[in-house]
Design a protein around this motif. Structure first.
Motif, mmCIF file in Angstrom:
data_model
loop_
_atom_site.group_PDB
_atom_site.id
_atom_site.type_symbol
_atom_site.label_atom_id
_atom_site.label_comp_id
_atom_site.label_asym_id
_atom_site.label_seq_id
_atom_site.Cartn_x
_atom_site.Cartn_y
_atom_site.Cartn_z
ATOM 1 N N VAL A 1 -41.900 27.013 -39.442
ATOM 2 C CA VAL A 1 -40.690 27.849 -39.397
ATOM 3 C C VAL A 1 -40.961 29.274 -38.937
ATOM 4 C CG1 VAL A 1 -39.699 26.463 -41.254
ATOM 5 C CG2 VAL A 1 -40.854 28.612 -41.817
ATOM 6 N N LEU A 2 -42.238 29.665 -38.829
ATOM 7 C CA LEU A 2 -42.565 31.070 -38.574
ATOM 8 C C LEU A 2 -41.896 31.612 -37.325
ATOM 9 C CD1 LEU A 2 -44.229 33.591 -39.336
ATOM 10 C CD2 LEU A 2 -46.108 32.651 -37.974
ATOM 11 N N THR A 3 -41.879 30.839 -36.245
ATOM 12 C CA THR A 3 -41.312 31.318 -34.980
ATOM 13 C C THR A 3 -39.849 30.919 -34.809
ATOM 14 O OG1 THR A 3 -42.079 29.326 -33.823
ATOM 15 C CG2 THR A 3 -43.565 31.223 -33.857
ATOM 16 N N HIS B 1 -59.521 31.286 -45.625
ATOM 17 C CA HIS B 1 -60.474 31.021 -46.699
ATOM 18 C C HIS B 1 -60.109 31.736 -48.000
ATOM 19 C CE1 HIS B 1 -62.023 34.860 -45.129
ATOM 20 N NE2 HIS B 1 -62.506 35.053 -46.345
ATOM 21 N N ALA B 2 -59.263 32.774 -47.926
ATOM 22 C CA ALA B 2 -58.903 33.523 -49.137
ATOM 23 C C ALA B 2 -57.585 33.063 -49.754
ATOM 24 C CB ALA B 2 -58.807 35.012 -48.811
ATOM 25 N N LEU B 3 -56.924 32.069 -49.159
ATOM 26 C CA LEU B 3 -55.605 31.654 -49.645
ATOM 27 C C LEU B 3 -55.707 30.949 -50.993
ATOM 28 C CD1 LEU B 3 -52.607 31.588 -48.574
ATOM 29 C CD2 LEU B 3 -53.062 29.196 -47.980
ATOM 30 N N PRO B 4 -54.876 31.323 -51.972
ATOM 31 C CA PRO B 4 -54.891 30.642 -53.274
ATOM 32 C C PRO B 4 -54.543 29.161 -53.133
ATOM 33 C CG PRO B 4 -53.687 32.714 -53.419
ATOM 34 C CD PRO B 4 -53.961 32.483 -51.966
ATOM 35 N N PRO B 5 -55.137 28.304 -53.946
ATOM 36 C CA PRO B 5 -54.928 26.849 -53.823
ATOM 37 C C PRO B 5 -53.469 26.424 -53.921
ATOM 38 C CG PRO B 5 -56.780 27.319 -55.277
ATOM 39 C CD PRO B 5 -56.126 28.636 -54.984
ATOM 40 N N GLU B 6 -52.677 27.119 -54.753
ATOM 41 C CA GLU B 6 -51.289 26.683 -54.951
ATOM 42 C C GLU B 6 -50.416 26.895 -53.717
ATOM 43 O OE1 GLU B 6 -51.470 30.959 -56.528
ATOM 44 O OE2 GLU B 6 -52.731 29.167 -56.561
ATOM 45 N N LEU B 7 -50.885 27.720 -52.762
ATOM 46 C CA LEU B 7 -50.106 27.968 -51.547
ATOM 47 C C LEU B 7 -50.494 27.047 -50.395
ATOM 48 C CD1 LEU B 7 -50.000 31.888 -51.460
ATOM 49 C CD2 LEU B 7 -48.223 30.318 -52.258
ATOM 50 N N ARG B 8 -51.645 26.371 -50.497
ATOM 51 C CA ARG B 8 -52.147 25.570 -49.373
ATOM 52 C C ARG B 8 -51.181 24.480 -48.910
ATOM 53 N NH1 ARG B 8 -58.099 24.911 -52.072
ATOM 54 N NH2 ARG B 8 -58.707 27.117 -51.946
ATOM 55 N N PRO B 9 -50.522 23.739 -49.815
ATOM 56 C CA PRO B 9 -49.620 22.678 -49.334
ATOM 57 C C PRO B 9 -48.464 23.195 -48.482
ATOM 58 C CG PRO B 9 -50.114 22.393 -51.664
ATOM 59 C CD PRO B 9 -50.626 23.743 -51.289
ATOM 60 N N TYR B 10 -48.152 24.485 -48.599
ATOM 61 C CA TYR B 10 -46.987 25.033 -47.895
ATOM 62 C C TYR B 10 -47.353 25.684 -46.553
ATOM 63 C CZ TYR B 10 -44.981 24.273 -52.475
ATOM 64 O OH TYR B 10 -44.561 23.683 -53.647
ATOM 65 N N VAL B 11 -48.640 25.673 -46.201
ATOM 66 C CA VAL B 11 -49.058 26.270 -44.929
ATOM 67 C C VAL B 11 -48.423 25.553 -43.727
ATOM 68 C CG1 VAL B 11 -51.030 26.709 -43.416
ATOM 69 C CG2 VAL B 11 -51.182 27.258 -45.849
ATOM 70 N N PRO B 12 -48.407 24.187 -43.673
ATOM 71 C CA PRO B 12 -47.743 23.536 -42.529
ATOM 72 C C PRO B 12 -46.277 23.916 -42.396
ATOM 73 C CG PRO B 12 -49.142 21.963 -43.674
ATOM 74 C CD PRO B 12 -49.086 23.195 -44.535
ATOM 75 N N PHE C 1 -45.839 38.875 -36.539
ATOM 76 C CA PHE C 1 -46.903 39.181 -37.489
ATOM 77 C C PHE C 1 -46.503 40.288 -38.463
ATOM 78 C CE2 PHE C 1 -49.532 36.429 -35.158
ATOM 79 C CZ PHE C 1 -50.766 36.313 -35.776
ATOM 80 N N ASN C 2 -45.829 41.312 -37.942
ATOM 81 C CA ASN C 2 -45.557 42.498 -38.764
ATOM 82 C C ASN C 2 -44.258 42.419 -39.557
ATOM 83 O OD1 ASN C 2 -47.920 43.912 -38.006
ATOM 84 N ND2 ASN C 2 -46.952 44.559 -36.089
ATOM 85 N N SER C 3 -43.263 41.752 -39.002
ATOM 86 C CA SER C 3 -41.973 41.728 -39.706
ATOM 87 C C SER C 3 -41.243 40.403 -39.499
ATOM 88 C CB SER C 3 -41.086 42.890 -39.226
ATOM 89 O OG SER C 3 -41.003 42.906 -37.806
ATOM 90 N N PRO C 4 -41.846 39.307 -39.967
ATOM 91 C CA PRO C 4 -41.131 38.028 -39.893
ATOM 92 C C PRO C 4 -39.950 38.037 -40.846
ATOM 93 C CG PRO C 4 -43.107 37.792 -41.214
ATOM 94 C CD PRO C 4 -43.149 39.181 -40.645
ATOM 95 N N CYS C 5 -38.963 37.241 -40.530
ATOM 96 C CA CYS C 5 -37.756 37.188 -41.356
ATOM 97 C C CYS C 5 -37.770 35.925 -42.208
ATOM 98 C CB CYS C 5 -36.509 37.205 -40.459
ATOM 99 S SG CYS C 5 -34.965 37.085 -41.373
ATOM 100 N N PHE C 6 -37.713 36.098 -43.517
ATOM 101 C CA PHE C 6 -37.650 34.960 -44.424
ATOM 102 C C PHE C 6 -36.384 35.028 -45.279
ATOM 103 C CE2 PHE C 6 -42.385 35.618 -44.031
ATOM 104 C CZ PHE C 6 -42.590 34.531 -43.185
ATOM 105 N N ASP C 7 -35.325 35.582 -44.700
ATOM 106 C CA ASP C 7 -34.079 35.767 -45.454
ATOM 107 C C ASP C 7 -33.001 34.751 -45.105
ATOM 108 O OD1 ASP C 7 -35.253 38.034 -46.559
ATOM 109 O OD2 ASP C 7 -34.547 39.317 -44.918
ATOM 110 N N GLU C 8 -33.187 34.010 -44.009
ATOM 111 C CA GLU C 8 -32.151 33.076 -43.556
ATOM 112 C C GLU C 8 -32.261 31.762 -44.335
ATOM 113 O OE1 GLU C 8 -29.750 33.322 -41.413
ATOM 114 O OE2 GLU C 8 -30.130 35.165 -40.300
ATOM 115 N N GLU C 9 -31.736 31.745 -45.544
ATOM 116 C CA GLU C 9 -31.916 30.570 -46.397
ATOM 117 C C GLU C 9 -31.247 29.327 -45.832
ATOM 118 O OE1 GLU C 9 -30.843 29.100 -50.940
ATOM 119 O OE2 GLU C 9 -31.238 31.229 -50.548
ATOM 120 N N GLU C 10 -30.050 29.458 -45.301
ATOM 121 C CA GLU C 10 -29.340 28.291 -44.782
ATOM 122 C C GLU C 10 -30.054 27.702 -43.578
ATOM 123 O OE1 GLU C 10 -26.873 26.498 -46.062
ATOM 124 O OE2 GLU C 10 -27.213 27.827 -47.774
ATOM 125 N N HIS C 11 -30.496 28.581 -42.672
ATOM 126 C CA HIS C 11 -31.217 28.076 -41.500
ATOM 127 C C HIS C 11 -32.566 27.492 -41.912
ATOM 128 C CE1 HIS C 11 -32.167 27.545 -37.337
ATOM 129 N NE2 HIS C 11 -33.219 28.353 -37.379
#
Length: 641
Positions: free
Chosen positions: A226-228, A210-221, A293-303
C-alpha cells in the motif's frame, strides 16, 4: 458482487460514458497514457522480440501491414494532432463506439457452492455409462493398450538423431559487468552500472529490516503493497497514482529475504524499492520517492480497506495457480532461520493473515502499525542503492539520487536493533587483478541465530481442490560449496529423466520435478496432482534411482545444458549488476560456480544424492495443499490445517 447489483454496475458504466462525453478527459490523464506508451517502447526486456511479434500478429493475420503497426511514434504524433485540431476527438469516439454502439453483450458468472460435487457426480455417471457399454473384448483391448503405454513410458528413448548442443558449445567464462560504488549523502553506498538503456534510468534501493520488532514483521508485505498507493506529501492517492503514471514506468516496494552465499544459517532481510523513468523525468521520480519516504499518507482508512481486500483476494486467487510454490515455502519453513520469515512474508501464513485483516470490521489497529514500520524502514540508515543508466546520463543520475538521499532522515537513536545476532559482511569488490567493481565497500547486515536447529515438519492444508500441490524440501549446501553445483545438476537430471515420467506421464499431474534454490534448499514438487502420498514416494524413488547410477553420461550432459540455459539466460540491461547489489555475488564468485558446474561428474552426483537426500541424511520438510486425505489424517506426524 451480488446478483442484485448487476444492473447497478451497468448503470454506473453508462453514466461514466455520459460524463466522459459531456466533460471529456483531463489533460494529465491523456499525457500519462501517452507517456506509458513511450516508456514501454524504450524499456528493454529479454522478451522484447517475442512481445513485438505477439503485438503485430493479430494485424498481420488479418492482412494488415505489420510495419505500420510498429510506427508507434508516428501514430502518437497523429493522435496529438487530432486532439489539437479537435479537442473533443476522444469524446466523439466514446460516443461512437460505446454509447451509440448497439452491439453489446452482458456476461455474468455466478458461483455454485456445489460445483465440485456436481462435477464429480457427472464424471462418475459418465464413467459408469462408458464402462457398462464395454464388452469383454473391449476391456481386454484397453488393458493391453495400458500395458503397451506402460512399456513405452519405461523404455529409454533414442534422441541421437535430433540436433543438440554439446558441452563444448558452452562458453567457459562469463562476460564481465563493470560496476562502481560511491558513497552519497555521507555513507550510503550507491552502485553505478553503465548500460545501453535506451534513455531510461533504473533506480533500486534496498533497506535493511534487521532492527524491526518481531510483532511488526507479518505486516511488512502489506506495508509494501500500500505504500505507493495511499498518497504522499501534498498528493492524495488519486493524484499520486496519476503522477506515477505521468513521470515513471512504475514504483514498487517488495519484501526480501536474501540468503548468504556461504552459510545456510545467515540471511539478510529488508525491502527492495524499484522504479524506472525516462531520463528527462528523473528529478520528478526521485521527488516522488522523497515524498513517499518522508511523508507517506496513512490516513485514508476507506481506501486502505479497499486495498487490503484487493490484496487479500489476489493472494487467495493465486493459491490454485502457484500451490506448489506455497507448498515448497511451507516445507522449508523449519530448515533454515530464514525459512520462517519467508513463510511469514510470502507463504500460507501471509495468505491467512491478509484474509483475516480483510474480514475485520475495525481495521484501525492494522493501519496504526504502518507508521511504526515506517520509522524503522524509510530512512537512509542501512540503505544501499543501485542506479543503471547510459554512460552519458550517469553523472546527472548520481547527482539527483544524491539529492534524494540527502533529503532523507536518520532512524531515531532510541530505535535500537532488536535482533542481537547481526553479522556485518563486506561485499567482495573483486580479487587479484579484477577491476570489475571499483570504489567504496558495501556492507551487508546479515542475521544469524546460534540457537537454531533444523527440524522436520509435515503440514497438510485442506482446500476444496480436486487436485494436490506437493512440496518436499531438504536442507543441503550454500552457493559457494562445490556440492551446490552438483545438486543443481542433480535436480535437472532427476526432473527430466525420472520425475517427469513418474509424476506427469504415469501419475497424471500437470507437472513436477526438482530444483535447487540459491539459499541451498533442494525442493521436490508437483502441481495439479491427482495423487499425494504416491508422489511423495516417487520423490524417494528418485533418490534411489540416482544412487543406483541408472543414468548415462549423455543424461548428465543434457542436465548440464539445461542448467546452463538458465545460468546463461539473457539479461536485460536494467538487470545487470543486480545479483551483486542484492546478494553480493561478484563475477569472480559466479565464475567459480560456473567452473564447479563444468566439473560435475557421475560419481559426484551419486555422492551428493546419498549425502544430502538419503534417508536420515539431512532434515526434510513436507507440505501438501489439497483435498481431505484419510491416509494423512490417520498419520500423527502430519499437522492438518
Amino acid at each position: 458482487m451480488a446478483d442484485k447489483d448487476i444492473q447497478t454496475v451497468r448503470d454506473i458504466i453508462d453514466r461514466t460514458f455520459e460524463d466522459i462525453i459531456a466533460k471529456g478527459f483531463e489533460d494529465d490523464q491523456i499525457e500519462a497514457l501517452l507517456h506509458k506508451i513511450e516508456i514501454q517502447m524504450k524499456h528493454q526486456s529479454v522478451s522484447f522480440g517475442l512481445s513485438l511479434t505477439s503485438s503485430i500478429a493479430s494485424c498481420w493475420n488479418h492482412d494488415g501491414d505489420p510495419v505500420e503497426v510498429l510506427q508507434l511514434g508516428r501514430h502518437m504524433a497523429q493522435f496529438r494532432q487530432c486532439l489539437k485540431e479537435n479537442p473533443k476527438f476522444l469524446q466523439e469516439k466514446v460516443k461512437q463506439y460505446f454509447k451509440n454502439n448497439q452491439h453489446k453483450l452482458t456476461l455474468s458468472m455466478t458461483p455454485d457452492d456445489q460445483y465440485s460435487e456436481k462435477q464429480t457426480q457427472l464424471e462418475t455417471e459418465k464413467l459408469k455409462r462408458k464402462v457398462s457399454s464395454l464388452s469383454l473384448e473391449d476391456k481386454q483391448w484397453i488393458y493391453e493398450k495400458g500395458l503397451e503405454l506402460q512399456t513405452q513410458q519405461n523404455k529409454a528413448h533414442d534422441a541421437s538423431c535430433l540436433p543438440a548442443l554439446k558441452m563444448s558449445d558452452i562458453e567457459r567464462s562469463i562476460p564481465v559487468t563493470e560496476l562502481a560504488v560511491a558513497l552519497a549523502a555521507g555513507d550510503v553506498p550507491v552502485q553505478r552500472c553503465a548500460q545501453p538503456t535506451n534513455g531510461v534510468v533504473y533506480f533500486r534501493a534496498f533497506c535493511s529490516l534487521h532492527a524491526l520488532p518481531p510483532e511488526l514483521r507479518p505486516y511488512v508485505p502489506l506495508f509494501c503493497s500500500v505504500l505507493t498507493k495511499l498518497g504522499c506529501g501534498g498528493l492524495d492517492y488519486r493524484e499520486q497514482a496519476q503522477q506515477i503514471e505521468l513521470k515513471t514506468g512504475g514504483m514498487s516496494a517488495v519484501p526480501c529475504v536474501l540468503p548468504d552465499n556461504s552459510h545456510l544459517d545467515t540471511y539478510e532481510k529488508g525491502v527492495l524499492f524499484s522504479s524506472f523513468c525516462l531520463d528527462r523525468n528523473l528529478p520528478d521520480m526521485m521527488y516522488l520517492w522523497a515524498d513517499i519516504f518522508n511523508s507517506p499518507c496513512f490516513d485514508e482508512e476507506e481506501h486502505f480497506r479497499v486495498l487490503v481486500k484487493m490484496a487479500a483476494q489476489e493472494l487467495s486467487n493465486g493459491v490454485p495457480d502457484s500451490g506448489h510454490l506455497y507448498a515448497s515455502i511451507r516445507a522449508s519453513r523449519t530448515l533454515t532461520p530464514a525459512g520462517d520469515l519467508q513463510e511469514t512474508f510470502s507463504g500460507m501464513e501471509q495468505v491467512r493473515l491478509m484474509k483475516s485483516i480483510a474480514e475485520m470490521t475495525d481495521i484501525t489497529p492494522v493501519l496504526t502499525k504502518l507508521p511504526r514500520i515506517q520509522k524503522y524502514l524509510l530512512n537512509r540508515e542501512n540503505m544501499r542503492c543501485l542506479v543503471t543508466a547510459t554512460p552519458q546520463q550517469l553523472s546527472d543520475t548520481e547527482r539527483v539520487v544524491g539529492d534524494f538521499l540527502g533529503s532523507l532522515g536518520w532512524r531515531r537513536q532510541e530505535l535500537e536493533p532488536v535482533h542481537p545476532h547481526v553479522v556485518q559482511k563486506p561485499v567482495p569488490n573483486g580479487s587479484g587483478n579484477s577491476t570489475h567493481v571499483s570504489g567504496s565497500q558495501v556492507i551487508r547486515k546479515l542475521i544469524t541465530d546460534p540457537t537454531f536447529r533444523p527440524c522436520q515438519m509435515k503440514t497438510h492444508f485442506q482446500f476444496p481442490f480436486p487436485v494436490n500441490y506437493v512440496g518436499e524440501c531438504v536442507r543441503t549446501a550454500p552457493y559457494t560449496d562445490p556440492d551446490h553445483a552438483s545438486l543443481k545438476i542433480l535436480a535437472s537430471l532427476m526432473t527430466t529423466k525420472f520425475l517427469h515420467t513418474e509424476i506427469r506421464e504415469k501419475g497424471g499431474a500437470y507437472g513436477g520435478g526438482a530444483k535447487l534454490s540459491h539459499n541451498g534448499i533442494f525442493s521436490f514438487y508437483s502441481y495439479r496432482d491427482p495423487r499425494s502420498t504416491e508422489t511423495l514416494q516417487a520423490f524417494v524413488e528418485a533418490v534411489d534411482w540416482v544412487k543406483s547410477g541408472r543414468f548415462s553420461q549423455q543424461d548428465i550432459d543434457e542436465a548440464k545444458l539445461s542448467v546452463f540455459s538458465s545460468v546463461d539466460a539473457p539479461l536485460a540491461p536494467s538487470d545487470r549488476g543486480v545479483d551483486h547489489f542484492l546478494y553480493g555475488l561478484s563475477d569472480e564468485l559466479k565464475q567459480a560456480h560456473r567452473e564447479q558446474l563444468f566439473a560435475v561428474h557421475r560419481q559426484g552426483l551419486m555422492d551428493v544424492s546419498d549425502k544430502y537426500l538419503g534417508v536420515r541424511r539431512s532434515t526434510h520438510g513436507l507440505a501438501l495443499l489439497g483435498p481431505e486425505n484419510t491416509k494423512i489424517a490417520k498419520d500423527p506426524s502430519w499437522i492438518v490445517r
